[in-house]
Scaffold this active site. Structure first.
Site, short mmCIF file in Angstrom:
data_model
loop_
_atom_site.label_atom_id
_atom_site.label_comp_id
_atom_site.label_asym_id
_atom_site.label_seq_id
_atom_site.Cartn_x
_atom_site.Cartn_y
_atom_site.Cartn_z
N ASP A 100 8.62 21.91 -32.29
CA ASP A 100 9.31 22.32 -33.62
C ASP A 100 9.75 21.21 -34.74
O ASP A 100 10.93 20.71 -34.39
CB ASP A 100 10.11 23.34 -33.25
CG ASP A 100 10.69 24.14 -34.57
OD1 ASP A 100 10.04 23.64 -35.62
OD2 ASP A 100 11.37 25.13 -34.29
N ASP A 281 5.90 21.97 -41.96
CA ASP A 281 6.37 22.57 -40.54
C ASP A 281 5.51 22.88 -39.64
O ASP A 281 4.58 23.70 -39.90
CB ASP A 281 7.24 23.60 -41.21
CG ASP A 281 8.03 24.47 -39.94
OD1 ASP A 281 8.43 23.69 -39.24
OD2 ASP A 281 8.12 25.55 -40.18
#
Ligand SMILES: *[C@@H]1O[C@H](CO)[C@@H](O)[C@H](O)[C@H]1NC(C)=O
Ligand SMILES: *[C@@H]1O[C@H](CO)[C@@H](O)[C@H](O)[C@H]1NC(C)=O
Ligand SMILES: *[C@@H]1O[C@H](CO)[C@@H](O)[C@H](O)[C@H]1NC(C)=O
Length: 409
Positions: A100, A281
Site C-alpha cells: 500500500d 496509489d
C-alpha cells in the site's frame, strides 16, 4: 471469495554484500501477486470512493491533528490489490500483505486466523497503534524481524499487531505500508507528532538498499502474467521507453502521498482545464476523477452510469468509438487506449454487469475539483505503466511497458 491471477516469478539481483562493485544501484526484485476480491467487485466504485475520502481526510502532517475516520471507512477495503509474502519473527510466521503506497504503517491481523505471533525477536513497545485509510485497525506496536525474501531482512521493524480491524475481507493478512514516512504521523499512542520508520526506511537504514526507491510492474489482467516490485531501484527489464520523472506535487493534501500534477484529455477534448493535483496509489482499484472532470469524461465518451455496477458503461457495439485517454504529466503524455479504459470483459458478470456492455475503469472521486486532491491513478493505471515511487528524490516516475498499448482485455 476467490483470488485470481496466480502466475508470478521472482528475480533476485545480488545483494549489497554479494556484489558490492558490480551493481551501482542496490536493488532487489520480489514477486508481486495481484488479487481480485470477487466478493468486493460488486461495490468497487463505493470501495474506491470510501478509500478516497479516507485519504483526503487523513492529512495530519505539519501540525494538523489526525481526524477520526468517517463511518464510510469501513468500506475502504480495496477490491483489486497487490500482495507480497512476508516472514515475521524467528522462527518466521508467513503473512500475505497488501502493498500500500497510501500508508506508511505495516501491520498484521486482518485475518483473524493468522494473527501476529510473538517469537524470540518480538518486542512489545507498550504503545498502541491505530491507522485509517486502508480500512482501519487498532492494536499494539511491536518491533520484530521482518523478512521480505531475497535478503531483504529488517531487524526491529515497527509492526502493528491488530486486535481490532474493520473494512478488510481480502485474502491477505495485513498491510505493508510503503508510502511516505510522514503518513505514519500520530499513529502511535505516545505522541500526536511522532512518526514510525516504514519498511522502506528500515531497509535503507540497515543497508539493504541505498535509496528509497520502489519500482512496480504489474501487467494487465488479461495478460495473466507475472508482476514484481523492486526495492532500492528499478528493474529495467520491465519497461520499454525511458523513465520520466516528475517532482511530488507541492499541492496538499495530494503532496502527502505520491502526488503529481497532471492534465487530462480524451481524444481532443480537455477533461481538466490545466493541471490538477492528485495521487498515484497502489491501493485504489480504478482511476478516479473529481466529479466535474468525471462528468466531462462521461459526456465525451457518451457513457452512462450503470445502476448495478455504478460504473460508466456503453453498449459493446459502441466500444469502437472510444478515444484515447491522455494523462499529461511533466512533459510526457501517457495514453490509455480503449481496451485500457474498460474493465476486463471476462469479469463483467463478477462485477454485476453483463456481456453486452463495456464498463469503464474511470470512476467518480465523489468531490469536485479544487480540493488539492483531484484524482487517483490507481491499479488500472499502473497496469499500463511502470511506476517508480522515489521517496529519496521526492519524485514519481513512469515508463511504458510492453503492455502499455496491449489490446488484450
Ligand atoms: C488491543 O490493543 C490495545 C492497544 O495495545 C489494548 O489496549 C487492548 O487491551 C487490546 N485489546 C484486546 C482485546 O486485546
Ligand atoms: C486466513 O489465514 C488462514 C491461515 O493461514 C488461511 O487458511 C485462510 O485462507 C486465510 N483467510 C483469508 C481470508 O485470508
Ligand atoms: C503543481 O501544481 C501546483 C498548483 O498549480 C503548483 O503550485 C506547483 O508548482 C505544481 N508543481 C509542483 C511540482 O508542485
Amino acid at each position: 471469495m476467490i483470488v485470481l491471477s496466480l502466475v508470478f516469478l521472482a528475480t533476485a539481483y545480488g545483494s549489497a554484500f554479494a556484489h558490492p562493485s558490480v551493481r551501482r544501484d542496490v536493488s532487489v526484485t520480489l514477486p508481486l501477486e495481484g488479487g481480485l476480491n470477487l466478493a468486493r467487485l460488486a461495490s468497487i466504485v463505493e470501495s474506491d470512493q470510501a478509500r478516497a475520502v479516507a485519504l483526503m481526510q487523513r492529512p495530519h502532517v505539519g501540525g494538523q491533528k489526525r481526524r477520526s475516520p468517517s463511518t464510510s471507512v469501513d468500506a475502504t477495503n480495496t477490491a483489486v490489490y497487490f500482495t507480497v509474502q512476508v516472514g515475521i519473527g524467528e522462527p518466521a510466521s508467513q503473512y500475505t500483505l497488501l502493498l500500500d503506497t497510501g500508508s506508511g504503517n505495516t501491520w498484521v491481523g486482518a485475518n483473524s486466523s493468522n494473527p501476529y505471533h510473538s517469537t524470540s525477536t518480538s518486542h512489545n513497545t507498550g504503545k498502541s497503534s491505530v491507522n485509517y485509510g486502508s480500512g482501519s485497525f487498532s492494536g499494539t506496536e511491536y518491533t520484530d524481524k521482518l523478512d521480505l525474501g531475497n535478503g531483504l531482512v529488517i531487524n526491529d521493524q515497527s509492526i502493528g499487531a491488530a486486535n481490532k480491524t474493520s473494512g478488510f475481507e481480502g485474502d491477505f493478512d495485513g498491510i505493508l505500508g510503503i508510502g511516505p514516512t510522514d503518513l505514519t504521523t500520530g499513529t502511535l499512542s505516545d505522541s500526536d507528532q511522532s512518526t514510525v520508520p516504514t519498511v522502506v526506511d528500515g531497509l535503507k537504514s540497515q543497508g539493504k538498499i541505498r535509496e528509497e526507491i520502489l519500482g512496480m510492474f504489474y501487467p494487465p489482467y488479461a495478460e495473466q502474467t507475472s508482476g514484481s516490485v523492486t526495492f532500492g531501484g528499478v528493474d529495467d527489464s520491465h519497461y520499454t521507453g525511458p523513465l520520466s520523472y516528475v517532482p511530488i506535487t507541492k499541492t496538499e493534501p495530494a503532496g502527502y502521498y505520491f502526488g503529481v500534477n497532471q492534465t487530462i484529455s480524451y481524444g481532443d477534448v480537455e477533461i481538466t482545464s490545466g493541471a490538477v493535483s492528485g495521487i498515484v496509489d497502489s491501493g485504489t482499484s480504478l482511476i478516479l476523477l473529481a466529479s466535474d472532470h468525471f462528468k466531462a469524461y462521461a459526456e465525451a465518451t457518451g457513457a452512462t452510469q450503470d445502476s448495478n455496477t455504478k460504473m460508466l458503461s456503453l453498449p459493446k457495439d459502441q466500444f469502437r468509438n472510444i478515444k484515447p485517454l491522455n494523462f499529461h504529466i511533466g512533459d510526457k503524455t501517457w495514453t490509455l487506449n480503449a481496451n485500457a479504459q474498460i474493465w476486463p470483459r471476462s469479469l463483467n458478470t463478477a462485477l454485476g454487469g453483463d456481456d453486452d456492455h463495456v464498463y469503464f475503469v474511470v470512476g467518480n472521486l465523489g468531490e469536485r475539483s479544487g480540493s488539492g486532491f483531484d484524482f487517483i491513478n490507481g491499479y488500472m493505471f499502473m497496469q499500463r505503466f511502470y511506476t517508480v515511487f522515489d521517496s529519496s528524490n521526492s519524485r514519481v516516475g513512469f515508463a511504458t511497458t510492453k503492455y502499455t498499448n496491449s489490446e488484450a482485455n
